[in-house]
Design a protein around this motif. Structure first.
Motif, mmCIF file in Angstrom:
data_model
loop_
_atom_site.group_PDB
_atom_site.id
_atom_site.type_symbol
_atom_site.label_atom_id
_atom_site.label_comp_id
_atom_site.label_asym_id
_atom_site.label_seq_id
_atom_site.Cartn_x
_atom_site.Cartn_y
_atom_site.Cartn_z
ATOM 1 N N SER A 83 35.450 42.998 40.424
ATOM 2 C CA SER A 83 34.445 42.111 39.827
ATOM 3 C C SER A 83 35.094 40.818 39.334
ATOM 4 O O SER A 83 34.457 39.766 39.343
ATOM 5 C CB SER A 83 33.710 42.815 38.687
ATOM 6 O OG SER A 83 34.597 43.172 37.648
ATOM 7 N N TRP B 242 39.131 50.017 38.616
ATOM 8 C CA TRP B 242 38.378 49.960 39.873
ATOM 9 C C TRP B 242 37.124 49.102 39.725
ATOM 10 O O TRP B 242 36.641 48.531 40.691
ATOM 11 C CB TRP B 242 37.977 51.340 40.340
ATOM 12 C CG TRP B 242 39.090 52.174 40.892
ATOM 13 C CD1 TRP B 242 40.342 51.764 41.229
ATOM 14 C CD2 TRP B 242 39.037 53.567 41.163
ATOM 15 N NE1 TRP B 242 41.066 52.813 41.694
ATOM 16 C CE2 TRP B 242 40.299 53.949 41.672
ATOM 17 C CE3 TRP B 242 38.058 54.540 41.019
ATOM 18 C CZ2 TRP B 242 40.593 55.240 42.039
ATOM 19 C CZ3 TRP B 242 38.358 55.833 41.388
ATOM 20 C CH2 TRP B 242 39.610 56.179 41.897
ATOM 21 N N ILE B 243 36.583 49.029 38.536
ATOM 22 C CA ILE B 243 35.383 48.217 38.296
ATOM 23 C C ILE B 243 35.747 46.773 37.985
ATOM 24 O O ILE B 243 35.177 45.840 38.550
ATOM 25 C CB ILE B 243 34.551 48.818 37.146
ATOM 26 C CG1 ILE B 243 33.963 50.165 37.571
ATOM 27 C CG2 ILE B 243 33.448 47.862 36.701
ATOM 28 C CD1 ILE B 243 33.330 50.945 36.442
ATOM 29 N N SER C 159 27.277 45.250 38.200
ATOM 30 C CA SER C 159 26.900 45.713 39.533
ATOM 31 C C SER C 159 27.868 46.794 40.023
ATOM 32 O O SER C 159 27.449 47.821 40.555
ATOM 33 C CB SER C 159 26.891 44.541 40.505
ATOM 34 O OG SER C 159 26.668 44.993 41.815
ATOM 35 N N SER C 160 29.161 46.575 39.823
ATOM 36 C CA SER C 160 30.140 47.558 40.251
ATOM 37 C C SER C 160 30.009 48.854 39.451
ATOM 38 O O SER C 160 30.160 49.946 39.996
ATOM 39 C CB SER C 160 31.560 47.003 40.075
ATOM 40 O OG SER C 160 31.782 45.936 40.936
ATOM 41 N N THR D 238 26.982 50.930 40.622
ATOM 42 C CA THR D 238 27.091 51.549 41.947
ATOM 43 C C THR D 238 28.219 52.552 41.953
ATOM 44 O O THR D 238 28.288 53.416 42.751
ATOM 45 C CB THR D 238 27.364 50.489 43.034
ATOM 46 O OG1 THR D 238 28.523 49.763 42.727
ATOM 47 C CG2 THR D 238 26.169 49.564 43.177
#
Length: 64
Positions: free
Chosen positions: A11, A6-7, A60-61, A64
């Motif tokens: 990205s 998911w990350i 960044s991912s 968050t």
């Protein structure tokens, strides 16, 4: 494993788009770091740029 995907997948896409936009605006052979020209080939600069953008997007991912 699912969280990592998911990350990294979004990205990866963002890193590719960011690289395309950046290198559309700037020629890799004209880049300089702290006033010194970068003495790498185009492919190396494109590769390093992609991994740099991908790393920023992944961080960044992940945050968050």
């Amino acid at each position: 494993m699912k969280r990592l995907i998911w990350i990294l997948w979004p990205s990866f896409v963002v890193g590719g788009v960011a690289e395309a936009v950046f290198f559309t605006l700037f020629d890799p052979t004209e880049l300089s770091i702290l006033g010194h020209p970068v003495e790498l080939g185009r492919t190396a600069i494109y590769s390093l740029g992609f991994f740099l953008f991908w790393g920023f997007a992944a961080a960044s991912s992940a945050f968050t």
